[in-house]
Scaffold this motif. Sequence first.
Motif, mmCIF file in Angstrom:
data_model
loop_
_atom_site.group_PDB
_atom_site.id
_atom_site.type_symbol
_atom_site.label_atom_id
_atom_site.label_comp_id
_atom_site.label_asym_id
_atom_site.label_seq_id
_atom_site.Cartn_x
_atom_site.Cartn_y
_atom_site.Cartn_z
ATOM 1 N N SER A 1 0.713 -1.096 -0.078
ATOM 2 C CA SER A 1 0.007 0.233 0.011
ATOM 3 C C SER A 1 0.798 1.149 -0.088
ATOM 4 C CB SER A 1 -0.847 0.032 1.283
ATOM 5 O OG SER A 1 -1.780 -1.270 1.348
ATOM 6 N N LEU A 2 2.345 1.230 0.869
ATOM 7 C CA LEU A 2 2.886 2.211 0.612
ATOM 8 C C LEU A 2 4.204 1.769 -0.021
ATOM 9 C CD1 LEU A 2 2.324 3.509 4.564
ATOM 10 C CD2 LEU A 2 1.500 4.574 2.203
ATOM 11 N N VAL A 3 4.855 2.563 -0.950
ATOM 12 C CA VAL A 3 6.090 2.197 -1.551
ATOM 13 C C VAL A 3 6.826 3.537 -1.440
ATOM 14 C CG1 VAL A 3 7.218 1.525 -3.642
ATOM 15 C CG2 VAL A 3 5.022 0.829 -3.089
ATOM 16 N N TYR A 4 8.237 3.183 -1.199
ATOM 17 C CA TYR A 4 9.002 4.404 -1.210
ATOM 18 C C TYR A 4 10.602 4.164 -2.056
ATOM 19 C CZ TYR A 4 6.368 5.019 3.379
ATOM 20 O OH TYR A 4 5.500 5.139 3.925
ATOM 21 N N THR A 5 10.954 4.907 -2.755
ATOM 22 C CA THR A 5 11.999 4.965 -3.348
ATOM 23 C C THR A 5 13.360 5.843 -2.746
ATOM 24 O OG1 THR A 5 11.434 6.907 -4.906
ATOM 25 C CG2 THR A 5 11.331 4.726 -5.783
ATOM 26 N N GLY A 6 14.523 5.013 -2.591
ATOM 27 C CA GLY A 6 15.444 5.855 -1.807
ATOM 28 C C GLY A 6 15.081 6.076 -0.403
ATOM 29 N N PRO A 7 15.700 7.012 -0.038
ATOM 30 C CA PRO A 7 16.591 8.064 -0.473
ATOM 31 C C PRO A 7 18.009 7.520 0.173
ATOM 32 C CG PRO A 7 15.575 9.011 1.409
ATOM 33 C CD PRO A 7 14.932 7.791 1.164
ATOM 34 N N PRO A 8 19.226 8.178 -0.024
ATOM 35 C CA PRO A 8 19.428 9.055 -1.128
ATOM 36 C C PRO A 8 19.705 8.957 -2.565
ATOM 37 C CG PRO A 8 21.440 8.685 0.183
ATOM 38 C CD PRO A 8 20.311 7.569 0.699
ATOM 39 N N GLY A 9 20.098 7.493 -2.855
ATOM 40 C CA GLY A 9 20.290 7.371 -4.133
ATOM 41 C C GLY A 9 20.566 5.752 -4.597
ATOM 42 N N GLY A 10 20.587 5.636 -5.894
ATOM 43 C CA GLY A 10 20.768 4.345 -6.280
ATOM 44 C C GLY A 10 22.408 4.204 -6.810
ATOM 45 N N LEU A 11 22.516 3.102 -7.705
ATOM 46 C CA LEU A 11 23.679 2.912 -8.313
ATOM 47 C C LEU A 11 23.890 2.161 -9.410
ATOM 48 C CD1 LEU A 11 25.567 -0.375 -7.035
ATOM 49 C CD2 LEU A 11 23.235 0.398 -6.115
ATOM 50 N N GLN A 12 24.667 2.188 -10.403
ATOM 51 C CA GLN A 12 24.973 1.458 -11.519
ATOM 52 C C GLN A 12 25.962 0.305 -11.288
ATOM 53 O OE1 GLN A 12 26.232 3.427 -15.190
ATOM 54 N NE2 GLN A 12 24.760 2.281 -16.351
ATOM 55 N N SER A 13 25.515 -1.035 -11.692
ATOM 56 C CA SER A 13 26.676 -1.914 -11.388
ATOM 57 C C SER A 13 27.603 -2.066 -12.519
ATOM 58 C CB SER A 13 25.881 -3.432 -11.236
ATOM 59 O OG SER A 13 25.130 -3.576 -12.568
ATOM 60 N N LYS A 14 28.478 -2.934 -12.212
ATOM 61 C CA LYS A 14 29.771 -3.067 -13.548
ATOM 62 C C LYS A 14 28.905 -3.563 -14.651
ATOM 63 C CE LYS A 14 33.185 -3.715 -10.057
ATOM 64 N NZ LYS A 14 34.177 -4.675 -9.542
ATOM 65 N N SER A 15 27.753 -4.112 -14.666
ATOM 66 C CA SER A 15 27.070 -4.673 -15.824
ATOM 67 C C SER A 15 26.400 -3.595 -16.480
ATOM 68 C CB SER A 15 26.623 -5.995 -15.319
ATOM 69 O OG SER A 15 25.251 -5.378 -14.529
ATOM 70 N N GLY A 16 26.197 -2.472 -15.969
ATOM 71 C CA GLY A 16 25.437 -1.536 -16.400
ATOM 72 C C GLY A 16 24.153 -1.461 -15.790
ATOM 73 N N ARG A 17 23.644 -2.389 -14.930
ATOM 74 C CA ARG A 17 22.385 -2.409 -14.341
ATOM 75 C C ARG A 17 22.180 -1.368 -13.546
ATOM 76 N NH1 ARG A 17 19.768 -7.875 -11.360
ATOM 77 N NH2 ARG A 17 19.386 -8.104 -13.675
ATOM 78 N N LEU A 18 20.985 -0.466 -13.587
ATOM 79 C CA LEU A 18 20.485 0.567 -12.672
ATOM 80 C C LEU A 18 19.624 -0.024 -11.535
ATOM 81 C CD1 LEU A 18 19.343 3.072 -15.373
ATOM 82 C CD2 LEU A 18 21.722 2.887 -14.406
ATOM 83 N N ILE A 19 20.101 0.059 -10.313
ATOM 84 C CA ILE A 19 19.720 -0.304 -9.078
ATOM 85 C C ILE A 19 18.884 0.839 -8.125
ATOM 86 C CG2 ILE A 19 19.888 -1.886 -7.140
ATOM 87 C CD1 ILE A 19 22.078 -3.216 -8.621
ATOM 88 N N CYS A 20 17.810 0.744 -7.747
ATOM 89 C CA CYS A 20 17.259 1.582 -6.759
ATOM 90 C C CYS A 20 16.687 1.023 -5.646
ATOM 91 C CB CYS A 20 16.189 2.533 -7.623
ATOM 92 S SG CYS A 20 15.219 3.748 -6.440
ATOM 93 N N PRO A 21 17.302 1.343 -4.576
ATOM 94 C CA PRO A 21 16.742 0.576 -3.057
ATOM 95 C C PRO A 21 15.530 1.129 -2.875
ATOM 96 C CG PRO A 21 19.061 1.309 -2.995
ATOM 97 C CD PRO A 21 18.665 2.049 -4.075
ATOM 98 N N CYS A 22 14.710 0.421 -2.377
ATOM 99 C CA CYS A 22 13.219 0.768 -1.887
ATOM 100 C C CYS A 22 12.539 0.086 -0.717
ATOM 101 C CB CYS A 22 12.338 0.553 -3.024
ATOM 102 S SG CYS A 22 12.769 1.178 -4.684
ATOM 103 N N HIS A 23 11.595 0.440 -0.223
ATOM 104 C CA HIS A 23 10.838 -0.593 0.561
ATOM 105 C C HIS A 23 9.610 -0.164 0.473
ATOM 106 C CE1 HIS A 23 11.358 3.333 2.851
ATOM 107 N NE2 HIS A 23 10.359 2.821 3.842
ATOM 108 N N HIS A 24 8.740 -1.217 0.988
ATOM 109 C CA HIS A 24 7.302 -1.155 0.908
ATOM 110 C C HIS A 24 6.502 -1.390 2.391
ATOM 111 C CE1 HIS A 24 6.437 -5.574 0.644
ATOM 112 N NE2 HIS A 24 7.519 -5.462 0.113
ATOM 113 N N ALA A 25 5.514 -1.101 2.491
ATOM 114 C CA ALA A 25 4.898 -1.406 3.927
ATOM 115 C C ALA A 25 3.255 -1.189 3.530
ATOM 116 C CB ALA A 25 5.214 -0.546 4.962
#
Length: 288
Positions: free
Chosen positions: A67-91
């Motif tokens: 029901s609740l979803v949150y991106t970040g903060p403060p930022g994400g990363l790009q892995s060596k393979s090029g994958r973009l990753i955004c840490p999140c949590h939900h509740a």
Amino acid sequence: YGESKPVTVGNACPIFDRWHNRTVLLFMRNMHTMFVTFSGDEGALWTAPRNISASAQRPASSDENWSLVYTGPPGGLQSKSGRLICPCHHAHVNNARAGGTDASFMVYSDDFGQTWHYGEDVTSAGFSGENQAVQIDDNEGTILTSLRVNGAWNGSYHVNRTHLFSRSLDGGMSWQPAFAAVPNFPEVNCEGSLISQRIAGRQRLLFSGILGGGIGALESEQEPRTAMVVRTSEDAGRTWSSVTPVWAGPADYSSLVVLASGRVGLFYTRNTSNENVFVILPDFAVDI
């Protein structure tokens, strides 16, 4: 957004795409709709935000704990393979109060932000929340996440918290059991920042966060947030023996960055006036 009533737009999670020299920004609308936008000129102009909720999160209609979803903060990363990753949590119930059901997860893209997917929860509901991630310099491409963790509720705020970490060997899609670092450092239920820095061929991790308090922000009478510190790890997050004070007074959210010079900068909020400050950390950040 074409609405007459106020909406909340927040939890910005920027990721620098070094393959295309642009910034990818994920953010939330009213804590349940996820958007992405792009900037190729260091944030001066942005593309029209695009709703990615259909693929980046589970529908709340099928699972109320989304029901609740949150991106970040403060930022994400790009892995060596090029994958973009955004840490999140939900509740379903936020962990700032009794009965919190937060769980950390990652949103990722393998085509530089065009399509997005979500991975498995890092822990079961109620045992993780806002988090950050870095890639460890090893042969497995390990992703390490730092977890803001609930504790027992005493009627006013959480107690007996311990900050936890977890590792992923598949780019954030699944996670190993969470673990406490050595020596343990207390979880203060406040946002932090985790970054990776390379010096003389070695990797150092840095984590910024408050030293005490937690719930209720800077002016809370119950559990005021106090003292900004930076912790360092030389062994991929297993131990965090160094703690460097930055500010002794009231403090809150923070964000670390490695500057072009190799030094480390820290942007954080302090004092009950919510003063935003940027400082360049002392030489401890470059000496091994």
